[in-house]
Design a protein around this motif. Structure first.
Motif, short mmCIF file in Angstrom:
data_model
loop_
_atom_site.label_atom_id
_atom_site.label_comp_id
_atom_site.label_asym_id
_atom_site.label_seq_id
_atom_site.Cartn_x
_atom_site.Cartn_y
_atom_site.Cartn_z
N ASN A 14 0.75 -1.36 0.02
CA ASN A 14 0.01 -0.02 0.17
C ASN A 14 0.81 1.28 0.12
O ASN A 14 0.24 2.29 -0.17
CB ASN A 14 -1.07 0.12 1.11
CG ASN A 14 -0.34 0.05 2.50
OD1 ASN A 14 0.87 -0.52 2.61
ND2 ASN A 14 -0.84 0.68 3.59
N GLY A 15 2.15 0.94 0.06
CA GLY A 15 3.14 2.08 -0.19
C GLY A 15 3.69 2.11 -1.53
O GLY A 15 4.30 3.27 -1.87
N GLY A 16 3.17 1.37 -2.33
CA GLY A 16 3.54 1.66 -3.70
C GLY A 16 4.70 0.73 -4.08
O GLY A 16 5.27 0.60 -5.30
N THR A 17 5.25 -0.08 -3.36
CA THR A 17 6.27 -0.96 -3.88
C THR A 17 5.93 -2.15 -4.69
O THR A 17 5.04 -2.91 -4.06
CB THR A 17 7.21 -1.52 -2.54
OG1 THR A 17 7.63 -0.16 -1.84
CG2 THR A 17 8.42 -2.10 -3.00
N THR A 18 6.45 -2.55 -5.81
CA THR A 18 5.95 -3.61 -6.36
C THR A 18 7.02 -4.84 -6.65
O THR A 18 8.23 -4.53 -6.54
CB THR A 18 5.55 -3.23 -7.83
OG1 THR A 18 6.75 -2.60 -8.58
CG2 THR A 18 4.40 -2.20 -8.17
N ASN A 19 6.69 -5.76 -6.64
CA ASN A 19 7.48 -7.11 -6.78
C ASN A 19 7.11 -7.81 -7.96
O ASN A 19 5.79 -8.28 -7.97
CB ASN A 19 7.84 -7.87 -5.61
CG ASN A 19 8.69 -9.02 -5.69
OD1 ASN A 19 9.89 -8.75 -6.20
ND2 ASN A 19 8.29 -9.89 -4.92
N TYR A 20 7.78 -8.51 -8.78
CA TYR A 20 7.57 -9.17 -9.96
C TYR A 20 8.17 -10.67 -10.12
O TYR A 20 9.61 -10.68 -9.73
CB TYR A 20 7.57 -8.47 -11.16
CG TYR A 20 6.50 -7.40 -11.52
CD1 TYR A 20 7.14 -6.28 -11.05
CD2 TYR A 20 5.54 -7.77 -11.97
CE1 TYR A 20 6.20 -5.21 -11.32
CE2 TYR A 20 4.34 -6.64 -11.98
CZ TYR A 20 4.77 -5.46 -11.62
OH TYR A 20 3.94 -4.29 -11.98
#
Length: 118
Positions: A53-59
């Motif tokens: 919810n802080g905007g950090t993404t992981n793929y």
């Protein structure tokens, strides 16, 4: 308690696109992450992508460059845009919400089928 409702799965031809959505209802947490796992027949469930919810993404490596995860401003809906789909992307896709803390709480959706086939 948290409930997750997924939508957007279906049948698509190779090279096509789909967008999965997952809407969360229930308790509001200060910090959490939402994401998507998938499970193909005969295989283990694997992470596809996640966003905090802080905007950090992981793929996952298989998703980088083809998939994009995003969260709405209210932090209640997460979308997974999937482009250039291939037959190996065929799986049941599950939404997850994870709340870290003294214990890690996980909430799962029911899953939505994605089939990539000509």
């Amino acid at each position: 308690q948290v409930q997750l409702v997924e939508s957007g799965g279906g049948l698509v031809q190779p090279g096509g696109s789909l967008r999965l959505s997952c809407a969360a209802s229930g308790s509001i947490f200060r910090f959490y992450a939402m994401g998507w796992y998938r499970q193909a027949p005969g295989k283990q469930r694997e992470l596809v992508a996640s966003v905090t919810n802080g905007g950090t993404t992981n793929y996952a490596a298989t998703a980088k460059g083809r998939f994009a995860i995003s969260m709405d401003n209210a932090g209640r809906v997460v979308h997974l845009r999937m482009n250039n789909l291939a037959p190996e992307d065929t799986a049941i896709y599950y939404c997850i919400l994870v709340v870290p803390g003294a214990t890690i709480d996980e909430y799962w959706g029911q899953g939505t089928q994605v089939t990539v086939s000509s």
